[in-house]
Design an enzyme around this catalytic site. Structure first.
Site: not given
Ligand code: COA
Length: 346
Positions: A123, A265, A295
């Site tokens: 990214c 980003h 994204n």
């Molecule tokens: N729908 C519903 N629930 C979801 C889900 C989805 N699409 N994805 C994850 N969950 C659930 C998880 O299973 C977890 O459940 P639990 O509490 O019962 O275990 C809960 O939501 C929280 O998960 P977590 O991974 O801690 O959520 P988060 O707040 O970190 O959000 C992302 C997940 C992926 C959206 C977030 O971490 C993110 O955007 N990270 C950056 C990713 C990115 O941008 N990468 C590209 C390069 S920059």
């Protein structure tokens, strides 16, 4: 040596100036509700936790090179030029493992024998590519460079993985950089960049490259698509982008209160909000398009620049701070003062 005949001639002291911007999105929109039909997720979760309502997906016959050529053509038109000395294409999703995608894009754009190569920096790819392009211009190796960020993320996303499928979208954005005078509006400032390969497995496609090649054909689907530890990525993204943006503003001689626009980003709306809050830059100075494009990895920054410029959110004289973070892990930040008369085309 410049290949193109009408290339900008480098003056004695040169800097790289932004002179054109363009973007292209594949037409098909995929809504959250469409994803919910086959994923254990919800429209409300995706909007609240990521900030995305809809993203674009290329049809299976459309590859990254196709998106890149469309965006590149728009950027060249925006700059009012037909030739470039080099094409630098940032992508995580090249058309083939070999050769690079950029030479094909250059040929399709009618750029003759322009030097052309890809950059893989996730990214952060577009800011890495602009940094390399600016170096080519400052050193006199090129007078005009077409820089493209293009991705077909749908080619590397497991549609059944709720940790990645809602996040990523396809698209392309491009910029033309030309030799100019130091201090001229549109000049790229110093870059602050870095990487942390000790955390490379936080975002990885485990199989498909030269590692693990013995098991390539038998590898399960999860090994052939992007695997991401989202929460870990989120924490590092906020920390690294805040630090890099702070240093890039200081290198430009700006206080953070001087920044008119933060171009961050589009990874997750919560990441953008956390970075802007940590920097003390108010939300009205932070343009965003993640809600409608998702994204788009290396395409994210040029797509956002093009949208913000076309929507009038970037005005001549604005002090613009740009920052990105992604797989690698890798990050980059730089600055520019928005030029007058730039007509972005999307
Ligand atoms: N729908 C519903 N629930 C979801 C889900 C989805 N699409 N994805 C994850 N969950 C659930 C998880 O299973 C977890 O459940 P639990 O509490 O019962 O275990 C809960 O939501 C929280 O998960 P977590 O991974 O801690 O959520 P988060 O707040 O970190 O959000 C992302 C997940 C992926 C959206 C977030 O971490 C993110 O955007 N990270 C950056 C990713 C990115 O941008 N990468 C590209 C390069 S920059």
């Amino acid at each position: 040596m410049y290949e193109s005949e009408d290339s900008a001639q480098a003056p004695a002291a040169t800097t790289a100036v932004l002179t054109g911007l363009g973007a292209w999105l594949p037409p098909r929109e995929v809504t959250n509700d469409e994803l919910c039909a086959h994923l254990d997720t919800s429209d409300a979760w995706i909007r609240e936790r990521i900030g995305i309502s809809v993203r674009r997906r290329a049809d299976p016959k459309t590859a990254t090179g196709d998106l890149a050529a469309e965006a590149g053509a728009r950027a060249l038109r925006s700059a009012g030029v037909t030739q470039a000395d080099a094409v630098v294409l940032a992508t995580t999703t090249p058309d083939h493992p070999c050769p690079a995608t950029a030479p094909d894009v250059a040929a399709r754009l009618g750029l003759g024998n322009a030097a052309a190569f890809d950059i893989a920096a996730g990214c952060s790819g577009f800011l890495y590519a602009t940094t390399v392009a600016a170096g080519l211009i400052r050193s006199g190796t090129a007078g005009r460079v077409l820089v493209i960020g293009a991705e077909t993320m749908s080619a590397v996303i497991d549609p059944e993985d709720r940790a990645t499928a809602p996040i990523f979208g396809d698209g392309a954005g491009a910029a033309v950089l030309e030799a100019g005078r130091p201090g001229q509006a549109g000049s790229l400032g110093e870059v602050v960049w870095g990487s942390d390969g000790g955390r490379a497995d936080a975002i990885v496609i485990p199989v498909g490259g030269s590692r693990n090649r013995d098991g390539r054909d038998a590898a399960p689907k999860s090994e052939r698509h992007v695997r991401m530890r989202g929460n870990e990525v989120l924490r590092h993204a906020v920390r690294r982008m805040t630090a890099a943006a702070t240093r890039a503003a200081a290198a430009a001689g700006w206080a953070l209160t001087d920044v008119d626009r933060l171009i961050v980003h589009q990874a997750n709306a919560r990441i953008s909000a956390a970075v802007s809050e940590a920097l003390g830059i108010p939300p009205e100075r932070v343009p965003s398009n993640i809600a409608t494009v998702g994204n788009t990895a290396a395409a994210s920054i040029p797509l956002l620049l093009t949208d913000a410029a076309a929507d009038g959110a970037l005005r001549p004289g604005d002090r613009v701070l740009l920052v990105a973070f992604g797989s690698g892990l890798a990050w980059a930040a730089t600055t520019l003062v928005w030029p007058a008369g730039l007509q972005a085309e999307r």
